[in-house]
Design an enzyme around this catalytic site. Structure first.
Site: not given
Ligand code: GLA
Length: 676
Positions: A161, A318
């Site tokens: 991210e 995710e």
């Molecule tokens: C982000 C991060 C993860 C986690 C999620 C929690 O997407 O990439 O590591 O912290 O948020 O929702």
């Protein structure tokens, strides 16, 4: 440098048919080894076939500047391989360890008001820091060398991210890199001074070294400086991505690379349209909003990913099985929402369904975030639902590899317009490009049609209807591409505060909506932004909020709706100009939801766009189509999780209940054989 579309090697069944990727982030460094074996057994039980590993493992892999510990990761990679689980292996650079920030505090980001962000969270690094780069790239090199030919490895997960917490850094490193970026863009100071309009408030620069990032100033910063800083900050992260890519390309060219985007409401820092050629395949993280239009926002995001992926398969890297931990109040998902959300991404072209995370943490900031395996263990609704989803994906395997069928309707979504219309010192701080785009997307869904979400640079020529809500920034080339599309037959729609500025955020003179004035056949002299308590009526009973205008018409422009109250009562609120084979509609207020849907319906009828699947209440579901070699797969996703939807007698159901009325979280997938 990137391959055209280099997708991870497919997981297949014994007969060779490709499967969806299904899995989660896996953080085994949080657990003793006894847990690892039971993890793998439970993953197999749930149908998990891929995990994202080592995302936050830097401190474990490199405990001090000159020690390395790969033994645990070797063991984990081997165990996963033995268990038939593939690995999307992170480069582990997302969270620098305390030894690094202690030795080199100069890698820590600095906020607008000069606060140095401490270690102790994550992503506390400056995208432009040469010292961070040196250490991070060394780590990437070591990991790549060690695992490039590991049989479990199917993808590289670059950082994580990018820009989630550190997109805007105002440090001295950032200042230097910003100046470099500006030198490259403008070449000389005269051009920069012109673009930034520095004649205003005595801001003229006589040396590049006088330029700083838009740090907190005595009052608001120069708008073009702010905009260039948005662009620079997105580019700085992309340059960092390129640097990690270069290491991986040198050592492990055959393994496809991705970095997980955050195409979702509230994340505006990264202009992903400019990042797509720096990944081999698109992947995205999405978290369901706790709002009324949650499923529409999810669908909007997934449609956006599909167009970023150029309608090729992409990864949902995710999402959450249930509650998140990072909002004020974090309720669990309703029954059925986990599968509905996953399948909505699949409906828009995702060939991978992954969660954050596999096993819920017992310690750390995210210990109250849902996972596939919750604190309660395998004897839980969440784990059973996750297992059922694994089975569903196995059943839906024929869908894998099929491509989202483009729609005849597009909504334009543009980060530059978002940035430029969200600055301080504008007519209203209440208007938001993303919110407007989502409202129009929702209104179009209300009519039952399929809707694409595209960038301004995408090819517009295939669309019968192009909707560009609050397209604030319209450089001449975009104005002429829109005009060409309209003359060739497209029906273009835009709304208030569009076409106002050029790429330097300078106002286009001669009356609003500037760059789109001639195309729309309207002219506006003043904006009338409204407070949240105010509204405006239309003559035919409709209503608007946020904004209204006194719209003058050019010859030939017709009025579709008049204002019915306020200083512009009796004057045009919504207009249409016919141009060539197409038309251009201008909407000068923010119409209420039902009025917007009605207008959207009128425009679609004029353009000859109809629903693809006829059934009793087309607007109650989101429809998408994935086209395979032998068949189309039609996804029907209910929009009200608490209601029911009448769908009538459907044929060709391959997933979902064969009932005429379905629950608000039931997703139906139909298979329609191609006819010769
Ligand atoms: C982000 C991060 C993860 C986690 C999620 C929690 O997407 O990439 O590591 O912290 O948020 O929702």
């Amino acid at each position: 440098m990137s391959h055209v579309h280099h997708f991870p090697t497919r997981v297949t069944t014994a007969d060779g048919s490709p499967q969806f990727f299904y899995g989660a982030d896996y953080n085994p460094e949080q657990w003793p080894r006894e847990v690892w074996d039971s993890d793998i057994a439970l993953m197999q039980q749930a149908g998990v076939n891929v995990v994202s590993l080592a995302i936050f493992s830097w401190a474990r892999i490199q405990p001090t500047n000159d020690t390395w510990d790969f033994e645990w990761l070797d063991d984990m990679m081997d165990r996963l391989h033995a268990g038939g689980i593939r690995v999307d292996l992170a480069t582990a650079t997302a969270s620098p360890p305390p030894w690094l920030t202690t030795q080199h505090p100069e890698i820590l980001p600095v906020t607008r008001d000069g606060v140095v962000l401490s270690q102790g969270g994550r992503q506390h690094w400056r995208p432009t820091s040469p010292v961070f780069r040196e250490h991070a790239l060394q780590l990437v090199e070591k990991i790549a060398e060690r695992y490039a030919s590991h049989p479990a490895l199917i993808a590289w997960h670059v950082n994580n991210e990018l820009g989630c917490h550190n997109v805007y850094d105002y440090s001295d490193d950032a200042a230097e890199a910003f100046r470099e970026w500006l030198r490259e863009k403008y070449e000389d100071l005269e051009t920069l001074n012109q673009a930034w309009g520095t004649a205003f408030w005595s801001q003229q620069y006589s040396d590049f070294n006088q330029i700083v990032p838009p740090r907190v100033a005595a009052t608001e910063n120069n708008p073009t400086q702010l905009l260039d800083f948005n662009r620079f900050s997105s580019d700085a992260l992309r340059d960092y991505l390129r640097d990690e890519n270069a290491v991986l390309e040198r050592i492990s060219p055959d393994i496809p690379r991705t970095t997980n985007f955050m195409v979702m409401s509230g994340t505006s820092g990264m202009d992903y349209a400019t990042w797509t050629s720096d990944v081999d395949f698109i992947s995205n993280d999405h978290y369901l909003l706790p709002t009324r239009d949650a499923i529409e926002e999810l669908s909007f995001s997934a449609a956006r990913c599909s167009s970023l992926a150029k309608n090729k398969p992409w990864w949902l890297m995710e999402h959450s099985t249930s509650a998140v931990n990072w909002r004020e109040i974090n309720p669990p998902k309703r029954r059925g929402e986990m599968a509905r959300d996953a399948l909505t991404h699949v409906a828009h072209g995702a060939d991978a369904v992954c969660f954050f995370q596999w096993r819920a943490s017992l310690a750390g900031s995210e210990r109250f975030h849902a996972a596939m395996l919750p604190h309660a263990g395998a004897d839980s609704r969440t784990f059973r639902d996750a297992t059922a989803l694994g089975e569903t994906l196995e059943k839906l395997a024929p869908v894998v590899g099929s491509k989202v069928l483009p729609s005849q309707v597009a909504v334009i979504f543009d980060y530059e317009s978002w940035w430029a219309s969200s600055q301080p010192f504008l007519p209203s701080s209440l208007v938001d490009h993303h919110a407007q785009a989502l409202d129009w997307y929702t209104a179009l869904l209300d009519t039952g049609v399929r809707v694409d979400v595209v960038s301004p640079d995408d090819d517009l020529s295939g669309y019968k209807v192009v909707v560009a809500p609050l397209l604030h920034m319209v450089p001449p080339a975009l104005a002429s591409r829109i005009t060409t599309a309209v003359e060739a037959g497209a029906h273009f729609v835009t709304s208030f505060f569009s076409g106002i500025v050029d790429e330097d955020a300078h106002v286009i003179p001669g009356g609003y909506p500037g760059a789109l004035r001639d195309l729309l056949g309207v002219r506006v002299e003043e904006f009338h932004p409204l407070t949240p308590q105010q509204g405006v009526l239309l003559e035919d009973g409709g209503a608007g909020t946020l904004w209204f205008e006194a719209v003058e018409l050019s010859e030939g422009t017709e009025t579709l709706h008049n204002y019915g109250s306020g200083p512009t009562a009796g004057m045009p609120a919504v207009t249409r100009a016919t141009r060539g084979q197409g038309s251009a509609v201008y909407v000068s207020t923010h119409l209420d939801r039902e009025d917007l849907a009605e207008l959207a319906g009128d425009i679609l009828r004029t353009a000859g766009v109809y629903v693809d699947v006829e059934f009793p209440s087309p607007g109650w579901v989101i429809t998408t189509i994935r086209r395979g070699t032998d068949a189309d797969y039609i996804f029907l996703i209910p929009r009200d999780p608490e209601g029911t939807v009448e769908v009538g007698q459907l044929t060709g159901i391959i997933h979902g209940p064969a009932e005429t009325t379905i629950k608000g979280t039931d997703v139906i997938v139909l298979r329609r054989e191609h006819t010769a």
